[in-house]
Design a protein around this motif. Structure first.
Motif, mmCIF file in Angstrom:
data_model
loop_
_atom_site.group_PDB
_atom_site.id
_atom_site.type_symbol
_atom_site.label_atom_id
_atom_site.label_comp_id
_atom_site.label_asym_id
_atom_site.label_seq_id
_atom_site.Cartn_x
_atom_site.Cartn_y
_atom_site.Cartn_z
ATOM 1 N N GLY A 101 0.796 -1.225 0.000
ATOM 2 C CA GLY A 101 0.000 0.000 0.000
ATOM 3 C C GLY A 101 0.824 1.269 0.000
ATOM 4 O O GLY A 101 0.274 2.369 -0.123
ATOM 5 N N THR A 102 2.136 1.150 0.143
ATOM 6 C CA THR A 102 2.978 2.347 0.053
ATOM 7 C C THR A 102 3.290 2.640 -1.419
ATOM 8 O O THR A 102 3.148 1.781 -2.292
ATOM 9 C CB THR A 102 4.292 2.176 0.837
ATOM 10 N N VAL A 103 3.721 3.886 -1.681
ATOM 11 C CA VAL A 103 4.004 4.295 -3.060
ATOM 12 C C VAL A 103 5.088 3.419 -3.670
ATOM 13 O O VAL A 103 4.977 2.961 -4.812
ATOM 14 C CB VAL A 103 4.421 5.786 -3.096
ATOM 15 N N ARG A 104 6.153 3.161 -2.906
ATOM 16 C CA ARG A 104 7.246 2.377 -3.490
ATOM 17 C C ARG A 104 6.832 0.920 -3.709
ATOM 18 O O ARG A 104 7.232 0.307 -4.704
ATOM 19 C CB ARG A 104 8.488 2.500 -2.617
ATOM 20 N N ALA A 105 6.014 0.350 -2.837
ATOM 21 C CA ALA A 105 5.535 -1.013 -3.066
ATOM 22 C C ALA A 105 4.684 -1.071 -4.327
ATOM 23 O O ALA A 105 4.753 -2.032 -5.090
ATOM 24 C CB ALA A 105 4.744 -1.502 -1.859
ATOM 25 N N ASP A 106 3.896 -0.034 -4.551
ATOM 26 C CA ASP A 106 2.914 -0.085 -5.639
ATOM 27 C C ASP A 106 3.433 0.463 -6.972
ATOM 28 O O ASP A 106 2.915 0.115 -8.029
ATOM 29 C CB ASP A 106 1.657 0.699 -5.244
ATOM 30 N N PHE A 107 4.448 1.357 -6.947
ATOM 31 C CA PHE A 107 4.859 2.030 -8.184
ATOM 32 C C PHE A 107 6.336 1.886 -8.530
ATOM 33 O O PHE A 107 6.737 2.275 -9.627
ATOM 34 C CB PHE A 107 4.522 3.529 -8.111
ATOM 35 N N ALA A 108 7.185 1.385 -7.614
ATOM 36 C CA ALA A 108 8.625 1.365 -7.880
ATOM 37 C C ALA A 108 9.079 -0.010 -8.334
ATOM 38 O O ALA A 108 8.491 -1.034 -7.989
ATOM 39 C CB ALA A 108 9.385 1.788 -6.630
ATOM 40 N N GLN A 109 10.174 -0.009 -9.108
ATOM 41 C CA GLN A 109 10.723 -1.246 -9.684
ATOM 42 C C GLN A 109 11.840 -1.805 -8.832
ATOM 43 O O GLN A 109 11.989 -3.008 -8.711
ATOM 44 C CB GLN A 109 11.326 -0.950 -11.070
ATOM 45 N N SER A 110 12.703 -0.916 -8.312
ATOM 46 C CA SER A 110 13.961 -1.363 -7.716
ATOM 47 C C SER A 110 14.463 -0.288 -6.765
ATOM 48 O O SER A 110 13.953 0.837 -6.764
ATOM 49 C CB SER A 110 15.004 -1.589 -8.812
ATOM 50 N N ILE A 111 15.501 -0.628 -5.996
ATOM 51 C CA ILE A 111 16.069 0.358 -5.071
ATOM 52 C C ILE A 111 16.654 1.547 -5.837
ATOM 53 O O ILE A 111 16.713 2.662 -5.320
ATOM 54 C CB ILE A 111 17.108 -0.294 -4.134
ATOM 55 N N ASP A 112 17.064 1.331 -7.077
ATOM 56 C CA ASP A 112 17.642 2.417 -7.872
ATOM 57 C C ASP A 112 16.560 3.298 -8.496
ATOM 58 O O ASP A 112 16.744 4.505 -8.635
ATOM 59 C CB ASP A 112 18.532 1.843 -8.989
ATOM 60 N N GLU A 113 15.458 2.683 -8.890
ATOM 61 C CA GLU A 113 14.383 3.435 -9.544
ATOM 62 C C GLU A 113 13.166 3.305 -8.652
ATOM 63 O O GLU A 113 12.302 2.443 -8.860
ATOM 64 C CB GLU A 113 14.126 2.886 -10.954
ATOM 65 N N ASN A 114 13.108 4.159 -7.630
ATOM 66 C CA ASN A 114 12.128 3.940 -6.567
ATOM 67 C C ASN A 114 11.073 5.047 -6.431
ATOM 68 O O ASN A 114 10.548 5.289 -5.352
ATOM 69 C CB ASN A 114 12.822 3.639 -5.238
ATOM 70 N N ALA A 115 10.763 5.681 -7.562
ATOM 71 C CA ALA A 115 9.539 6.478 -7.745
ATOM 72 C C ALA A 115 9.500 7.833 -7.055
ATOM 73 O O ALA A 115 8.955 8.790 -7.606
ATOM 74 C CB ALA A 115 8.292 5.672 -7.353
#
Ligand code: RTP
Ligand code: MG
Length: 143
Positions: A101-115
């Motif tokens: 439910g967090t933005v990074r869980a729902d929209f990010a791909q990786s630690i490098d590209e984390n929205a």
């Protein structure tokens, strides 16, 4: 709790995937107000200066390259406990560890590209806001 301001950046991956509105909705729905916002394409010098605290870290070069890979949306968010609230909504740096439910869980791909970026303390928030916005570009929301 005090009313605070924090700096939020929707990173090039989030802008590229056309998820600006969905992510800003998370912030507004949690009670944060957008009191400044600007789309820009960071220069290398701007990105290096912004993340200067990380300049000795092994990921610094990759981080700067990513941050200048496309436009970003930089906003100032205002509200009660805004710095910590915004960080909670963002989720952990590594999306694989970010709570559901967090933005990074729902929209990010990786630690490098984390929205998304969010200031990590009130003091850093003040410095980061001043890095990108003049005082006259941040607005009081009275209605
Ligand atoms: P941000 O500053 O972007 O809001 O992210 P954060 O506070 O959650 O994480 P921070 O430690 O400040 O790191 C800044 C950005 O550098 C990248 N990073 N990569 N490969 C790695 O171990 C690593 N660690 C950090 C991430 O993109 C992180 O957002
Ligand atoms: Mg950080």
């Amino acid at each position: 709790m005090a009313v605070e301001r924090t700096l939020s950046i929707l990173k090039p991956d989030a802008v590229g995937k056309n998820t600006i509105g969905k992510i800003l909705d998370r912030f507004e729905s949690a009670g944060l107000k957008i009191v400044a916002s600007r789309m820009t394409h960071l220069t290398q010098a701007e990105a290096e200066g912004f993340y200067a605290v990380h300049k000795e870290r092994p990921f610094f070069g990759e981080l700067v390259r990513f941050m200048i890979s496309g436009p970003v949306l930089i906003s100032v968010l205002e509200g009660e406990n805004a710095v910590a609230l915004h960080r909670d909504i963002m989720g952990a740096t590594d999306p694989k560890k970010a709570a559901p439910g967090t933005v990074r869980a729902d929209f990010a791909q990786s630690i490098d590209e984390n929205a998304v970026h969010g200031s990590d303390s009130l003091e850093n928030a003040k410095n980061e806001i001043a890095y990108f916005f003049r005082a006259t570009e941040v607005f009081a929301r009275t209605r």
